[in-house]
Design a protein around this motif. Structure first.
Motif, PDB file in Angstrom:
ATOM      1  N   THR A 196       0.828  -1.201   0.000  1.00 53.92           N
ATOM      2  CA  THR A 196       0.000   0.000   0.000  1.00 53.92           C
ATOM      3  C   THR A 196       0.864   1.254   0.000  1.00 53.92           C
ATOM      4  O   THR A 196       0.598   2.215  -0.728  1.00 53.92           O
ATOM      5  CB  THR A 196      -0.923  -0.003   1.229  1.00 53.92           C
ATOM      6  OG1 THR A 196      -1.721  -1.196   1.227  1.00 53.92           O
ATOM      7  CG2 THR A 196      -1.839   1.203   1.213  1.00 53.92           C
ATOM      8  N   LEU A 245      -5.587   0.388  -0.037  1.00 54.68           N
ATOM      9  CA  LEU A 245      -5.308   1.615  -0.778  1.00 54.68           C
ATOM     10  C   LEU A 245      -6.583   2.426  -0.977  1.00 54.68           C
ATOM     11  O   LEU A 245      -6.597   3.650  -0.780  1.00 54.68           O
ATOM     12  CB  LEU A 245      -4.681   1.274  -2.130  1.00 54.68           C
ATOM     13  CG  LEU A 245      -4.457   2.433  -3.091  1.00 54.68           C
ATOM     14  CD1 LEU A 245      -3.467   3.436  -2.511  1.00 54.68           C
ATOM     15  CD2 LEU A 245      -3.964   1.907  -4.439  1.00 54.68           C
ATOM     16  N   ARG A 246      -7.646   1.749  -1.351  1.00 53.42           N
ATOM     17  CA  ARG A 246      -8.919   2.433  -1.585  1.00 53.42           C
ATOM     18  C   ARG A 246      -9.440   3.082  -0.307  1.00 53.42           C
ATOM     19  O   ARG A 246      -9.926   4.222  -0.319  1.00 53.42           O
ATOM     20  CB  ARG A 246      -9.925   1.420  -2.137  1.00 53.42           C
ATOM     21  CG  ARG A 246     -11.231   2.021  -2.638  1.00 53.42           C
ATOM     22  CD  ARG A 246     -12.011   0.998  -3.456  1.00 53.42           C
ATOM     23  NE  ARG A 246     -12.389  -0.171  -2.651  1.00 53.42           N
ATOM     24  CZ  ARG A 246     -11.977  -1.410  -2.900  1.00 53.42           C
ATOM     25  NH1 ARG A 246     -11.166  -1.647  -3.915  1.00 53.42           N
ATOM     26  NH2 ARG A 246     -12.385  -2.408  -2.154  1.00 53.42           N
ATOM     27  N   TRP A 301     -10.365   7.900   2.895  1.00 56.46           N
ATOM     28  CA  TRP A 301     -10.224   8.424   4.255  1.00 56.46           C
ATOM     29  C   TRP A 301     -11.579   8.829   4.857  1.00 56.46           C
ATOM     30  O   TRP A 301     -11.841   9.981   5.175  1.00 56.46           O
ATOM     31  CB  TRP A 301      -9.255   9.598   4.304  1.00 56.46           C
ATOM     32  CG  TRP A 301      -8.671   9.794   5.682  1.00 56.46           C
ATOM     33  CD1 TRP A 301      -9.113  10.641   6.653  1.00 56.46           C
ATOM     34  CD2 TRP A 301      -7.548   9.085   6.242  1.00 56.46           C
ATOM     35  NE1 TRP A 301      -8.333  10.525   7.790  1.00 56.46           N
ATOM     36  CE2 TRP A 301      -7.361   9.572   7.564  1.00 56.46           C
ATOM     37  CE3 TRP A 301      -6.693   8.102   5.758  1.00 56.46           C
ATOM     38  CZ2 TRP A 301      -6.353   9.110   8.392  1.00 56.46           C
ATOM     39  CZ3 TRP A 301      -5.679   7.639   6.585  1.00 56.46           C
ATOM     40  CH2 TRP A 301      -5.516   8.138   7.885  1.00 56.46           C
ATOM     41  N   GLY A 347       1.450  10.446  -3.023  1.00 57.69           N
ATOM     42  CA  GLY A 347       0.290  11.080  -2.409  1.00 57.69           C
ATOM     43  C   GLY A 347       0.574  12.440  -1.814  1.00 57.69           C
ATOM     44  O   GLY A 347       1.721  12.902  -1.781  1.00 57.69           O
ATOM     45  N   LEU A 367       1.072   4.377  -2.690  1.00 60.22           N
ATOM     46  CA  LEU A 367       0.767   5.727  -2.227  1.00 60.22           C
ATOM     47  C   LEU A 367       1.955   6.675  -2.327  1.00 60.22           C
ATOM     48  O   LEU A 367       1.885   7.809  -1.868  1.00 60.22           O
ATOM     49  CB  LEU A 367       0.321   5.686  -0.757  1.00 60.22           C
ATOM     50  CG  LEU A 367      -1.064   5.129  -0.465  1.00 60.22           C
ATOM     51  CD1 LEU A 367      -1.206   4.865   1.035  1.00 60.22           C
ATOM     52  CD2 LEU A 367      -2.143   6.096  -0.933  1.00 60.22           C
ATOM     53  N   THR A 399      -7.201   6.138   0.591  1.00 55.33           N
ATOM     54  CA  THR A 399      -7.429   7.240  -0.346  1.00 55.33           C
ATOM     55  C   THR A 399      -8.743   7.947  -0.048  1.00 55.33           C
ATOM     56  O   THR A 399      -8.829   9.186  -0.075  1.00 55.33           O
ATOM     57  CB  THR A 399      -7.426   6.716  -1.789  1.00 55.33           C
ATOM     58  OG1 THR A 399      -6.158   6.086  -2.059  1.00 55.33           O
ATOM     59  CG2 THR A 399      -7.633   7.848  -2.785  1.00 55.33           C
TER      60      THR A 399
END
Length: 260
Positions: free
Chosen positions: A54, A226-227, A232, A61, A58, A230
Motif C-alpha cells: 500500500t 489503498l482504496r 479516508w 500522495g 501511495l 485514499t
C-alpha cells in the motif's frame, strides 16, 4: 519478498530524512499458532506485506512518501492460549501500546494507519482508535480482509504464505481443521478457545492452497487498503470504511480474546 516493491521503512531511515507530516502505516499482527504448517508470525507477515504494498502505491500522495513502521508482532491472542508458542499481551496491554504509539507518532506524523492482520485485535483497535480520534489524533485502522477466505490457517493464509515466504511453509504437515463457517464456531470459540474446536489449531482446510492464489489475495488486500486510505472516511470506531463495499468488513478471524 518475491515480486515485492518495498519502499524504505521507518526503521531504515535516518531522522533528517523523515518528512514532517508523513503518513505512517503501522502493521499490527500477532505471535500465535497457525496450525502445524504455518509460522507463528503469519499474521504479522501478512500485515507487513499489505502495509508495504500500500505504501508503494501511495508513494506520490499528498503526504509525500509514506513510512512503514516496524510491525507490532504481539497482539490479543488469548483464544489460541491452548497452543505452545502463542504469546498474547491481551487487550489492556495492546490498548496501551496503541495509545502510546499514536501519541508519540503524532509529534511528527500527519496521519497514522494501523494495518491489522489479526482478528483478535479488532475489539481493542475499535475502542482505542475511537478514543484517540477524540483526542484530535488523525489516526485510524483497517483490516487485512480476504473476502470469502476461511478463518485461520486454512487455504487462504496458507496461500498467502506460499506467495510471501514459501520456504517457511510446511505443506507436508498441513491438515484440515474444523471447516464450519465462523459464525457457527464463534460461540464455542468465545467460550473455550480454538483448541476446543480444533486440535490442530486450523479453522479451515489448507488443501489446494497455491502461491498464485496467495498473490491474487494479497493484491486484493492491498487494493482494498489503498482504496480505504485514499477515501479516508473513518467511522465512529476509527475504522476506515470501504467505498467499494456494501456492508461493513468482517473480521478475518475471531475478534474475541477469550482469555485476556
Amino acid at each position: 519478498m518475491p515480486g515485492d516493491a518495498v519502499p524504505p521503512g521507518l526503521a531504515d531511515a535516518v531522522w533528517p530524512a523523515v518528512p514532517s507530516g508523513a503518513l505512517v502505516l503501522v502493521p499490527v499482527g500477532s505471535t500465535e499458532q497457525h496450525g502445524p504448517h504455518l509460522p507463528l508470525d503469519t499474521d504479522t507477515v501478512v500485515a507487513r506485506a499489505v502495509a508495504r504494498r500500500t505504501a508503494d502505491a501511495l508513494a506520490g500522495g499528498p503526504y509525500g512518501p509514506p513510512m512503514v513502521a516496524p510491525a507490532l508482532a504481539y497482539g490479543a491472542s488469548g483464544e489460541h492460549a491452548g497452543f505452545p508458542g502463542t504469546v498474547s499481551i491481551g487487550h489492556e496491554a495492546l490498548r496501551a501500546v496503541v495509545v502510546e504509539l499514536t501519541r508519540s507518532l503524532s509529534l511528527w506524523a500527519g496521519r497514522i494507519v494501523f494495518v491489522n492482520g489479526h482478528g483478535g485485535n479488532t475489539a481493542t483497535l475499535d475502542g482505542t482508535l475511537a478514543l484517540l480520534r477524540t483526542e484530535g489524533h488523525d489516526a485510524v485502522w483497517t483490516a487485512c480482509q480476504a473476502p470469502g477466505g476461511d478463518a485461520h490457517a486454512g487455504r487462504t493464509e496458507t496461500s498467502l504464505l506460499l506467495h510471501l515466504e514459501p520456504e517457511r511453509v510446511r505443506l507436508d504437515a498441513a491438515v484440515a481443521g474444523d471447516t464450519r463457517p465462523l459464525p457457527i464456531l464463534l460461540p464455542e470459540l468465545m467460550a473455550r478457545g480454538v483448541r476446543a474446536v480444533s486440535a490442530s489449531g486450523v479453522l479451515g482446510d489448507p488443501a489446494g492452497a497455491t502461491a498464485e492464489e496467495g498473490r491474487l489475495t494479497m493484491a486484493a488486500m492491498a487494493s482494498t487498503t489503498l482504496r480505504r486510505i485514499t477515501a479516508w472516511t473513518p467511522d465512529d470506531r476509527g475504522r476506515l470504511t470501504d467505498p467499494g463495499a456494501r456492508t461493513p468488513p468482517a473480521s478475518p478471524t475471531p475478534s474475541k480474546d477469550v482469555r485476556r
